[in-house]
Design a protein around this motif. Sequence first.
Motif, PDB file in Angstrom:
ATOM      1  N   ARG A  14       0.805  -1.224   0.000  1.00 36.99           N
ATOM      2  CA  ARG A  14       0.000   0.000   0.000  1.00 36.99           C
ATOM      3  C   ARG A  14       0.837   1.273   0.000  1.00 36.99           C
ATOM      4  O   ARG A  14       0.614   2.181  -0.796  1.00 36.99           O
ATOM      5  N   GLU A  15       1.814   1.331   0.893  1.00 27.87           N
ATOM      6  CA  GLU A  15       2.572   2.574   1.042  1.00 27.87           C
ATOM      7  C   GLU A  15       3.573   2.779  -0.083  1.00 27.87           C
ATOM      8  O   GLU A  15       3.797   3.915  -0.521  1.00 27.87           O
ATOM      9  N   ALA A  19      -1.949   5.641  -7.017  1.00 31.24           N
ATOM     10  CA  ALA A  19      -3.185   6.436  -6.947  1.00 31.24           C
ATOM     11  C   ALA A  19      -2.885   7.911  -7.220  1.00 31.24           C
ATOM     12  O   ALA A  19      -3.618   8.589  -7.952  1.00 31.24           O
ATOM     13  N   GLU A  20      -1.779   8.406  -6.671  1.00 23.99           N
ATOM     14  CA  GLU A  20      -1.393   9.805  -6.891  1.00 23.99           C
ATOM     15  C   GLU A  20      -1.001  10.043  -8.344  1.00 23.99           C
ATOM     16  O   GLU A  20      -1.383  11.053  -8.955  1.00 23.99           O
ATOM     17  N   MET A  54       0.645   1.233  -3.911  1.00 28.10           N
ATOM     18  CA  MET A  54      -0.747   1.646  -4.134  1.00 28.10           C
ATOM     19  C   MET A  54      -0.933   3.150  -4.003  1.00 28.10           C
ATOM     20  O   MET A  54      -1.546   3.781  -4.872  1.00 28.10           O
ATOM     21  N   GLN A  55      -0.393   3.745  -2.957  1.00 26.89           N
ATOM     22  CA  GLN A  55      -0.584   5.181  -2.763  1.00 26.89           C
ATOM     23  C   GLN A  55       0.126   6.015  -3.837  1.00 26.89           C
ATOM     24  O   GLN A  55      -0.469   6.933  -4.396  1.00 26.89           O
ATOM     25  N   PRO A  56       1.399   5.691  -4.188  1.00 25.53           N
ATOM     26  CA  PRO A  56       2.029   6.435  -5.285  1.00 25.53           C
ATOM     27  C   PRO A  56       1.299   6.233  -6.626  1.00 25.53           C
ATOM     28  O   PRO A  56       1.203   7.167  -7.423  1.00 25.53           O
TER      29      PRO A  56
END
Length: 201
Positions: free
Chosen positions: A39-40, A47-48, A43-45
């Motif tokens: 996720r960190e 999504a950004e 997934m988060q990068p």
Amino acid sequence: MASTVAGPEIERLIQLLARLPGLGPRSARRAALHLIRKRETLMQPLAEALRVADERIVACSTCGNIDTRDPCTVCADPGRDAATIVVVESVGDLWALERAGAIRARYHVLGGVLSPLDGVGPGDLAIQPLVDRVAAGGVSEVILAVNATVDGQTTAHYLTDCLADYAVKVTRLAHGVPVGGELDYLDDGTIAAAMRQRTAF
């Protein structure tokens, strides 16, 4: 009926991933699980990056390429041969030619090929903008880099007719035996095309 083991949010993620080319339901499930585990760092990068891309990516009003600027990086490059336009079916084809580094020209993305069976006619493609670019002057050659399919060749013939009234040379990519190819593994159409387009050695 198979029971669902994940919540609706995860199922939606899997369904969206399954819409991507090359990803079926199983691959989408594996990709979703991988994204969730990372996720960190992933997934988060991701999504950004998707959010920024959605906000900034535009289609080039000159050639149809996609970029974060208009005109695109290719059209704005002064080191390119502005007198040569390479016509391609899709942005993916443009990118493939750029990766190969075979030519430093300008491009024109048609957005597909003529396909009467699929209801795709001249008005559905960026044909008139191409004619307008040639009519504006300064173009000496148009290279038709469309795929060697029936619809691709039909489109190439149609474009040749559209450009017949202008003082521009219309050429197409050669078709035939690929570099490193062995005759025994090639289809009959490829061998026939190579024989027709043979050149001096």
